[in-house]
Design a protein around this motif. Structure first.
Motif, PDB file in Angstrom:
ATOM      1  N   ASP A  40      -2.644   5.338   0.992  1.00  0.00           N
ATOM      2  CA  ASP A  40      -3.168   3.972   1.145  1.00  0.00           C
ATOM      3  C   ASP A  40      -3.637   3.357  -0.170  1.00  0.00           C
ATOM      4  OD1 ASP A  40      -2.625   3.645   3.851  1.00  0.00           O
ATOM      5  OD2 ASP A  40      -4.536   4.528   4.455  1.00  0.00           O
ATOM      6  N   GLY A  89       0.825  -1.199   0.000  1.00  0.00           N
ATOM      7  CA  GLY A  89       0.000   0.000   0.000  1.00  0.00           C
ATOM      8  C   GLY A  89       0.855   1.244   0.000  1.00  0.00           C
ATOM      9  N   SER A 134      -3.444   1.172  -3.606  1.00  0.00           N
ATOM     10  CA  SER A 134      -2.886  -0.178  -3.748  1.00  0.00           C
ATOM     11  C   SER A 134      -2.512  -0.545  -5.176  1.00  0.00           C
ATOM     12  CB  SER A 134      -3.878  -1.206  -3.187  1.00  0.00           C
ATOM     13  OG  SER A 134      -5.093  -1.135  -3.915  1.00  0.00           O
TER      14      SER A 134
END
Length: 59
Positions: free
Chosen positions: A44, A39, A46
């Motif tokens: 955050d 991540g 991905s």
């Protein structure tokens, strides 16, 4: 002959464009194999694109 240090693969977060060094997942005689992080540390996200492919990325 002088040793040339290996440069890690760099990955760009598709969401925020933060650049991350790849994670070493395998050591071989010819070098290392890298994968993107799980991540993004900034947002955050991905999904990542190799830095060398970024100019051709159509997010």
């Amino acid at each position: 002959m002088a040793h040339s240090p290996e440069r890690p693969k760099l990955y760009v977060c598709n969401a925020c464009q933060t650049v991350h060094a790849g994670t070493v997942v395998e050591h071989t005689e010819s070098g290392h194999r890298y994968e993107p992080p799980d991540g993004c540390g900034a947002c955050d996200g991905s999904e990542f694109t190799l830095l060398e492919d970024w100019a051709h990325h159509h997010g």
